[in-house]
Design a protein around this motif. Structure first.
Motif, mmCIF file in Angstrom:
data_model
loop_
_atom_site.group_PDB
_atom_site.id
_atom_site.type_symbol
_atom_site.label_atom_id
_atom_site.label_comp_id
_atom_site.label_asym_id
_atom_site.label_seq_id
_atom_site.Cartn_x
_atom_site.Cartn_y
_atom_site.Cartn_z
ATOM 1 N N GLU A 17 0.865 -1.043 0.041
ATOM 2 C CA GLU A 17 -0.096 0.029 -0.011
ATOM 3 C C GLU A 17 0.986 1.151 0.177
ATOM 4 O O GLU A 17 0.607 2.109 -0.629
ATOM 5 C CB GLU A 17 -1.005 0.080 1.213
ATOM 6 N N GLU A 50 -4.102 5.913 -0.365
ATOM 7 C CA GLU A 50 -3.163 4.510 -0.370
ATOM 8 C C GLU A 50 -2.562 4.445 1.063
ATOM 9 O O GLU A 50 -2.167 3.372 1.722
ATOM 10 C CB GLU A 50 -2.182 4.183 -1.427
ATOM 11 N N HIS A 53 -4.723 3.420 3.689
ATOM 12 C CA HIS A 53 -5.043 1.818 3.445
ATOM 13 C C HIS A 53 -3.894 1.243 4.303
ATOM 14 O O HIS A 53 -4.116 0.251 5.149
ATOM 15 C CB HIS A 53 -4.957 1.501 1.887
ATOM 16 N N GLN A 127 -11.018 -2.609 -3.532
ATOM 17 C CA GLN A 127 -10.435 -2.759 -4.780
ATOM 18 C C GLN A 127 -11.306 -2.777 -6.132
ATOM 19 O O GLN A 127 -10.827 -2.287 -7.084
ATOM 20 C CB GLN A 127 -9.593 -4.158 -4.823
ATOM 21 N N GLU A 130 -11.763 0.654 -6.937
ATOM 22 C CA GLU A 130 -10.577 1.400 -7.272
ATOM 23 C C GLU A 130 -10.384 1.118 -8.765
ATOM 24 O O GLU A 130 -9.740 2.015 -9.701
ATOM 25 C CB GLU A 130 -9.271 1.021 -6.493
#
Ligand SMILES: [Fe+2]
Ligand SMILES: [Fe+2]
Length: 174
Positions: A17, A50, A53, A127, A130
């Protein structure tokens, strides 16, 4: 207490990440150089996302009494041939991350680690979002073409509007 195998896998994912964050920052730099501030701002924000995350995994590991191991990161790509190539690099990475998340999900299932399972479920859903977002932008970039200045400026302005940047020239947040 979390198992050693899950602990190690989560530490690896934290690094991935963080690498994503570095890669998106690198892409943002490419867009800044080309004065595409809408694209650049979008990538900067994605870079921060990110990091969040990575921190979500960090907090989880800390809460579960795991040992956090911060890893060295590989050098991200720093040169992109085109806007399209930059977005392709981002999408490629997201697809790889999705595969990694699925492996983590399988591990949690196999170990019957329910709290990890719930956490990874969030990442699986994230995901999907994304990949979808990047696919959409990339498809639009492909449609207008790399050498279509007007088309790219229009897409840049669209992303600027989405990220709340009033004009392309005001892309830097301050
Ligand atoms: Fe991520
Ligand atoms: Fe991502």
């Amino acid at each position: 207490m979390i198992s050693d195998s899950l602990q190690n896998a989560i530490n690896e994912q934290i690094a991935r990440e963080q690498y994503a964050s570095q890669l998106y920052l690198s892409i943002a730099g490419h867009f800044e150089l080309r004065n595409l501030r809408g694209f650049a701002t979008w990538m900067r924000r994605h870079s921060v996302e990110e990091t969040s995350h990575a921190m979500k995994l960090f907090d989880f590991l800390a809460d579960r009494g795991g040992r956090i191991e911060v890893k060295a990161l590989p050098q991200p790509i720093n040169h992109f041939q085109s806007v399209q190539a930059a977005f392709e690099a981002a999408l490629d990475h997201e697809r790889q991350v999705s595969k990694d998340i699925h492996k983590l999900y399988e591990m949690a299932q196999a170990e019957k680690d329910y709290s990890s399972h719930v956490l990874f479920e969030w990442f699986v859903t994230e995901q999907v979002e994304e990949e979808k977002t990047l696919e959409e932008i990339l498809e639009h970039v492909r449609l207008v073409g790399n050498n279509n200045g007007m088309g790219l400026l229009l897409l840049d302005q669209q992303l600027a509007a989405k990220t709340g940047v009033a004009t392309a020239a005001a892309g830097r947040e301050s």
